[in-house]
Design an enzyme around this catalytic site. Structure first.
Site, PDB file in Angstrom:
ATOM      1  N   ASP A  49      27.722  29.593  13.809  1.00 54.58           N
ATOM      2  CA  ASP A  49      27.538  29.892  15.235  1.00 54.58           C
ATOM      3  C   ASP A  49      28.208  31.223  15.566  1.00 54.58           C
ATOM      4  OD1 ASP A  49      26.369  27.394  15.443  1.00 54.58           O
ATOM      5  OD2 ASP A  49      28.229  26.418  16.106  1.00 54.58           O
TER       6      ASP A  49
HETATM    7  N1  URA Z   1      29.228  23.480  12.369  1.00 55.74           N
HETATM    8  C1  URA Z   1      29.224  23.974  13.621  1.00 55.74           C
HETATM    9  O1  URA Z   1      29.287  23.234  14.566  1.00 55.74           O
HETATM   10  N2  URA Z   1      29.170  25.300  13.783  1.00 55.74           N
HETATM   11  C2  URA Z   1      29.139  26.179  12.749  1.00 55.74           C
HETATM   12  O2  URA Z   1      29.119  27.395  12.959  1.00 55.74           O
HETATM   13  C3  URA Z   1      29.152  25.647  11.460  1.00 55.74           C
HETATM   14  C4  URA Z   1      29.198  24.296  11.281  1.00 55.74           C
END
Ligand code: URA
Length: 254
Positions: A113
Site C-alpha cells: 500500500d
Molecule cells: N497488507 C496490507 O494490509 N498492506 C500492505 O501494504 C501489505 C500487506
C-alpha cells in the site's frame, strides 16, 4: 553487484561454460583445439577475455550467446509512493526510486500500500514474479505493524487459527505481540503471511479490533533489507538470486 558482473569482459572459457556449451574444463579443451573464434579469429590462449556485449563468439562456426539473465533488486520503499510504474494522475510512484531506465522491463513483484514501507522486490523476470506470488509457493512475508490498543492472546489466537475476512478465510498466520506502548495506547505486532491479498495485514488486524496505524515489511521469502536504507535499492547477490530461482524452479516442476 550481480548485474554489473554480467556485462564486464570475462574469461572466454567462463563465457562458454555460462552459455552452456561445455563445462569450464571442456570449454578450455575446445579452445586449445582451435575450435573457438572471437570476431572470426581463433582464440586458443586460456586467459583470453571476451566482452559478451560486443564480441561475437563461435564454436565450430556456430554463434554462442549468453542467455540474458534477469535482474532482481529490492527497494526499501518509503511511505507515500504507489506500487506502480506510472500514474496517470502524476502521483509519486516506486518507478522513480529504482533504475528502470537501466533495466527495461523492471516491475514490482506484488504490491505494498502507498502508506506501507519496506521490502519490495523488483525483477525483469515475469515468470519468476508469477511463481513468487502464486499462493501455492507459500512464500513467507514478515510484517511489523503498529496497531491501536494492545491485542490479547485470545485475539491473536483468532489470527493464528485462520480468521474470516470479507473475501474468505485467511490462512492461519504466525503472529506475536512485540511491544505494548502504554503512553499512546498502541502496540507493535509481528505477523508472517504466506498469502498476499489486498490490504490483508490491515484487514486481519482490524478484524480483531486493532486498526493498523503503521505497517512495514521486512522480509520477502529468503530476502531481507540488510544494507538497504529507506528509499534505497540494492541488487540481489548471487546467493539471493539462486534462492529466488530455486523457489521458481520448484513451482515449474509441479
Ligand atoms: N497488507 C496490507 O494490509 N498492506 C500492505 O501494504 C501489505 C500487506
Amino acid at each position: 553487484m550481480a548485474s554489473e558482473e554480467r556485462i564486464v569482459p570475462m574469461r572466454l572459457q567462463r563465457f562458454l561454460a555460462r552459455a552452456g556449451v561445455a563445462s569450464r574444463r571442456g570449454s578450455e579443451k575446445l579452445m586449445t583445439a582451435g575450435r573457438v573464434r572471437v570476431n572470426g579469429v581463433v582464440v586458443s590462449e586460456l586467459g583470453s577475455k571476451v566482452d559478451p556485449l560486443t564480441d561475437t563468439v563461435t564454436v565450430d562456426g556456430q554463434e554462442v550467446r549468453l542467455a540474458e539473465r534477469p535482474t532482481y533488486l529490492v527497494l526499501n520503499k518509503p511511505a507515500g509512493y504507489l506500487t506502480t510504474m506510472s500514474d496517470p494522475h502524476g502521483r509519486r510512484c516506486v518507478a522513480s526510486l529504482v533504475p528502470c531506465n537501466k533495466y527495461p522491463g523492471l516491475f514490482p513483484v506484488g504490491r505494498l500500500d502507498a502508506d506501507t514501507t519496506g521490502l519490495l522486490l523488483f525483477t525483469t523476470n515475469g515468470d519468476a514474479a508469477q511463481q513468487l506470488l502464486h499462493p501455492s509457493r507459500h512464500v513467507s512475508k514478515h510484517y511489523v505493524a503498529t496497531v491501536e490498543g494492545v491485542p490479547t492472546q485470545h485475539e491473536l489466537d483468532r489470527i493464528r487459527g485462520g480468521i474470516m475476512l470479507d473475501d474468505g478465510p485467511a490462512q492461519p498466520a504466525e503472529v506475536e505481540l512485540v511491544q505494548a506502548k502504554a503512553q499512546n495506547n498502541t502496540s507493535v505486532v509481528g505477523i508472517t503471511l504466506k498469502e498476499g491479498r489486498k490490504h490483508q495485514v490491515k484487514r486481519m488486524l482490524a478484524a480483531i479490533g486493532h486498526n493498523v496505524v503503521k505497517l512495514h515489511r521486512d522480509t520477502f521469502g529468503p530476502l531481507g533489507l540488510k544494507g538497504c536504507k529507506e528509499g534505497a535499492w540494492r541488487m540481489l547477490d548471487e546467493r539471493e538470486v539462486a534462492s529466488i530461482e530455486a523457489i521458481v524452479a520448484l513451482g515449474k516442476q509441479r
